[in-house]
Enzyme design. Structure first.
Site, mmCIF file in Angstrom:
data_model
loop_
_atom_site.group_PDB
_atom_site.id
_atom_site.type_symbol
_atom_site.label_atom_id
_atom_site.label_comp_id
_atom_site.label_asym_id
_atom_site.label_seq_id
_atom_site.Cartn_x
_atom_site.Cartn_y
_atom_site.Cartn_z
ATOM 1 N N ARG A 13 16.679 11.968 -1.730
ATOM 2 C CA ARG A 13 15.837 12.413 -2.846
ATOM 3 C C ARG A 13 14.476 11.733 -2.762
ATOM 4 O O ARG A 13 14.380 10.526 -2.563
ATOM 5 C CB ARG A 13 16.479 12.063 -4.192
ATOM 6 C CG ARG A 13 17.677 12.902 -4.575
ATOM 7 C CD ARG A 13 18.197 12.478 -5.934
ATOM 8 N NE ARG A 13 17.292 12.856 -7.019
ATOM 9 C CZ ARG A 13 17.337 12.327 -8.239
ATOM 10 N NH1 ARG A 13 18.207 11.369 -8.515
ATOM 11 N NH2 ARG A 13 16.503 12.734 -9.172
ATOM 12 N N PRO A 72 6.854 12.807 -4.498
ATOM 13 C CA PRO A 72 6.444 13.582 -3.317
ATOM 14 C C PRO A 72 5.025 13.283 -2.856
ATOM 15 O O PRO A 72 4.753 13.339 -1.652
ATOM 16 C CB PRO A 72 6.575 15.032 -3.800
ATOM 17 C CG PRO A 72 7.568 14.984 -4.906
ATOM 18 C CD PRO A 72 7.347 13.675 -5.588
ATOM 19 N N GLY A 108 0.802 -1.211 0.000
ATOM 20 C CA GLY A 108 0.000 0.000 0.000
ATOM 21 C C GLY A 108 0.832 1.255 0.000
ATOM 22 O O GLY A 108 0.309 2.365 0.114
ATOM 23 N N THR A 109 2.144 1.094 -0.158
ATOM 24 C CA THR A 109 3.073 2.222 -0.067
ATOM 25 C C THR A 109 3.321 2.919 -1.401
ATOM 26 O O THR A 109 3.934 3.990 -1.430
ATOM 27 C CB THR A 109 4.420 1.732 0.493
ATOM 28 O OG1 THR A 109 4.856 0.615 -0.289
ATOM 29 C CG2 THR A 109 4.272 1.276 1.936
ATOM 30 N N GLU A 157 9.247 4.396 7.783
ATOM 31 C CA GLU A 157 9.335 4.428 9.248
ATOM 32 C C GLU A 157 9.433 5.839 9.822
ATOM 33 O O GLU A 157 8.845 6.144 10.857
ATOM 34 C CB GLU A 157 10.559 3.621 9.711
ATOM 35 C CG GLU A 157 10.263 2.216 10.159
ATOM 36 C CD GLU A 157 10.050 1.266 8.998
ATOM 37 O OE1 GLU A 157 9.482 0.187 9.216
ATOM 38 O OE2 GLU A 157 10.446 1.588 7.875
ATOM 39 N N LYS A 182 16.569 7.612 0.225
ATOM 40 C CA LYS A 182 16.620 6.798 1.442
ATOM 41 C C LYS A 182 15.276 6.068 1.547
ATOM 42 O O LYS A 182 14.932 5.303 0.674
ATOM 43 C CB LYS A 182 16.910 7.674 2.656
ATOM 44 C CG LYS A 182 18.301 8.331 2.623
ATOM 45 C CD LYS A 182 18.535 9.191 3.840
ATOM 46 C CE LYS A 182 19.902 9.855 3.819
ATOM 47 N NZ LYS A 182 20.120 10.754 4.981
#
Length: 764
Positions: free
Chosen positions: A647, A651, A486-487, A724, A720
């Protein structure tokens, strides 16, 4: 089932999406399939003659099964069989075969293996029937006799039994050796604080229930549609535990309805479903109930003690952080809880320790920001208290102790835009208008408080392989056994590939969620973009190199002397970097023998280079709360989260991740906790009625800012991870805001109304 991907619907961008670049905000390409119901989850795949399994669990925490009464269950119309430790197919005995790829040290649990009961909620039988209703009814009729034995399930009652962890868990780093003499420095310092922090266990509770649908064909080959964060890990576990050849079992997880770490290790539903399919020679589905979602891993119960000291200028003189967390009797599950205290602030005297307490529970498991969620909370509440002890603004105190070098490893950070996060967040929030003293502002019956905290998480990269095929029609197919819980994995990976090859997004398909695809890690630790994304960019480099060979043969003048790093694919053309001309990919592919180019790329982290640096993501969280003293209620009315995570590839998707992290941070701070009844040895609030989570009414304004950061040490993309970091620090910022509102310091979570009233000395 001849084609291993024949029943997967892989999403692609709609026609007209056009050319995209990394860093461009894009909506999810899988979104339309989800809202139209075309995205199938683990429990939604059809199969002929599908049987249904319902798990029977025991409530006893420890003991031995003396009898299982099955007559009533077997008499229910439609029941095919009931599997128990005495009635099941063969299972490998050696514990080694039951270890999955991310298992901690110790001996893993083996469902239905023998008569031992090792935790409350343990599965002891699987009823299989032709309908779900029949299986559920029969499961209610199974009676299990257990000879109970004394149990221990309370962490705080057994803190004297702590032992050092074995440390054989992926991602775990033991606390470093003591730096300086922290105890002596604490005693000598003019300003000191000491505090304990306790956090109840938490359960993941993703929206989608754990489920496995095993589709079996006439040859005995099985495709298991499983709710998991790693198809290859689940396939490894099930095939090894049951002795099934790799060629006979494929695991797929095309869509996952949330997991948050609960799917990193294979769930017992998978093994029982495959076992039943082998036993009955037919397709089987097993779905756990919401209550059964509380019968396996959880975020461990955690007890911590922190001592800090500082001089009159606000410089930290010592940091001491001790943690005790629970694990099971059989495995040493451990998290990085205290190490964060040795990396965030400059200090010459640091002592950290972490011990485990063995309890009669199922082994805990990673839950979003494992270790950091509790560890950074305790540290950041203590840092706030230390700032007040010295009489310095909490943000200024953190800046005084800012460091660009990891204090215990003595390494520079590969990148660290935390200072920018402080500045951006403070300006957006209006921190300069904050009075230092608590209880300075009241609106109606509520005191208003402003708090802040720092967050940090590891910047990880693992290994992965990606495969790519560029066709004559300009369609690019990229694949890797990645996961999308779901990310936004489908979207971001396709975006990276489209940018690398200069193709419209609708001409790129990214396949994931199948154990037969090229190797990829489990989706956890905020490492998927840095890992799989880098592998995708690498395989596109290889495609570009093949295209350059064709270009040199037919357009030698234009590409003479060019190496692959000298050319780029832009707007469907291969060209020298910065040039306006070039050759269309269509013209190049027309000259390729066979009409397609295929490449494979193995991404291996540059460990030699990475070992020279400390690698982390960072955040600065600012929040406003309103506290009603009479009721003890806390409302979080405003949050600003400033993030430094390399980076940002997309967004829009990244912001969504941070928003979700902040919501969970609010839930962590004020609501979530699984209560243990140590007399019964079980968790007692095992549903959404009693396990409280943040809801719409709890969430107000959330503002997300990304600091400018580019880290080519962590990944070739400069990225990165953001999974989390959005959670870390939020609960501490809320606790610190509560102190600013009403002047009481609360370290424990969740901070419920009764705890607020007790701290204020208000008689309920």
């Amino acid at each position: 089932m001849d084609n291993p991907l024949d029943d997967l619907h892989t999403p692609t961008a709609p026609l007209g999406t056009g050319h995209v670049r990394k860093g461009q905000p894009l909506t999810r390409i899988d979104g339309p399939d989800k809202v139209r119901g075309q995205a199938r989850y683990a429990a939604e795949f059809p199969a002929p003659d599908l049987a249904y399994g319902v798990v029977v669990n025991t409530a006893v925490a420890k003991g031995r099964i003396t009898a299982i009464h099955l007559d009533a269950a077997l008499a229910v119309e439609g029941v095919l069989d009931v599997l128990t430790h005495e009635r099941r197919p063969s299972m490998r005995a050696a514990r080694l075969f039951h270890k999955d790829m991310v298992a901690p040290g110790g001996k893993p649990f083996r469902p239905l293996y023998d008569d031992r009961v090792v935790y409350s909620g343990q599965p002891v039988a699987l009823v299989v029937a032709t309908t779900f209703e029949a299986a559920r009814l029969a499961a209610m009729l199974v009676r299990v006799d257990v000879e109970a034995e004394p149990h221990e399930t309370s962490l705080r009652a057994h803190l004297d039994k702590g032992h050092p962890p074995k440390g054989l868990k992926f991602g775990f780093k033991p606390p470093p050796k003591e730096k300086g003499d922290a105890s002596a420095a604490w005693h000598d310092a003019p300003f000191r604080i000491q505090a304990t922090s306790y956090a109840e266990a938490q359960h993941h509770n993703p929206m989608e229930l754990f489920a496995t649908t095993v589709v079996r064909d006439a040859t005995g080959r099985m495709v298991a549609h499983d709710k998991t964060q790693g198809s290859q890990n689940s396939r490894w576990y099930a095939s090894h535990a049951l002795g099934i050849r790799k060629s006979r079992l494929t695991v797929r997880n095309a869509y996952v309805g949330g997991a948050f770490g609960s799917g990193l290790r294979p769930n017992y539903a998978l093994l029982l479903a495959v076992m039943a399919s082998e036993h009955l020679d037919r397709s089987v589905r097993v779905v756990l109930s919401r209550q059964q979602m509380f019968t396996f891993g959880h975020r461990p119960e955690t007890w911590q003690q922190i001592r800090l000291s500082a001089d009159g200028e606000g410089r930290l003189q010592s940091i001491e952080h001790d943690a005790m967390t629970e694990t099971s009797r059989s495995e040493d599950y451990t998290e990085v809880v205290v190490n964060w205290s040795g990396q965030l602030y400059a200090c010459e005297n640091i002592r950290l320790s972490h011990k485990l307490v063995d309890l009669d529970r199922f082994t805990p498991m990673d839950m979003r920001a494992p270790g950091a969620a509790h560890g950074v909370h305790a540290l950041e509440v203590a840092i706030d208290a230390m700032a007040y002890e010295v009489g310095i603004d909490p943000l200024k105190f953190r800046l005084i102790n800012y460091t660009d070098v990891h204090p215990t490893e003595d390494k520079p950070f590969s990148s660290k835009a935390l200072r920018e996060c402080f500045a951006l967040g403070a300006e957006r929030f209006g921190w300069s208008d904050r009075p230092l003293e608590p209880r300075a502002r009241k609106i109606g019956t509520e005191y208003v408080g402003w708090g802040m905290a720092t967050g940090t998480w590891d910047a990880l990269q693992m290994f992965a392989r990606a495969k790519a095929i560029l066709n004559r029609d300009g369609h690019l197919l990229v694949s890797s056994a990645a996961t999308d819980i779901g990310t936004g994995t489908y979207t971001v990976m396709a975006q990276i590939a489209a940018d690398a090859m200069g193709l419209p997004l609708e001409q790129v398909t990214f396949q994931l969620g199948d154990s037969t695809l090229p190797v990829a890690p489990v989706q956890g630790g905020s490492a998927h973009v840095a890992t799989v994304g880098s592998a995708i960019e690498g395989v596109c480099d290889k495609l570009r190199a093949e295209l350059l060979k064709v270009a040199k043969r037919h357009w030698n003048e234009e590409f003479r002397g060019c190496k692959v790093e000298d050319v780029e694919c832009v707007q469907g053309r291969l060209r020298r970097k910065g040039a306006d001309a070039g050759v269309s990919l269509e013209d190049l592919m027309a000259l390729v023998k066979g009409g397609e180019i295929e490449a494979s790329y193995l991404l291996l982290p540059n460990q030699l280079e990475q070992s020279k640096f400390a690698r982390a993501t960072h955040s600065a969280v600012f929040c406003e709360v309103r506290v009603d003293e009479a009721l003890g209620t806390v409302r979080v009315t405003r949050v600003v989260s400033a993030i430094a995570a390399g980076r940002i590839m997309n967004p829009l998707a990244a912001r969504s991740q941070i928003l979700g992290g902040v919501v969970w941070g609010i839930s962590h701070a004020l609501h979530e906790g699984t209560h243990d009844d140590s007399r019964l040895g079980r968790f007692i609030n095992r549903d959404f009625a009693e396990y409280h989570v943040a809801v719409n009414a709890d969430i107000h304004d959330i503002d997300v800012i990304f600091a400018d950061e580019d880290d080519r040490v962590v990944s070739r993309l400069g990225a990165k991870g953001v999974g989390e970091i959005g959670l870390v620090g939020v609960s501490a910022a809320i606790a610190n805001a509560i102190y600013h509102a009403v002047g009481v310091r609360l370290y424990d979570t969740p901070i419920t109304p009764d705890k607020v009233m007790e701290a204020l000395g208000i008689d309920e």
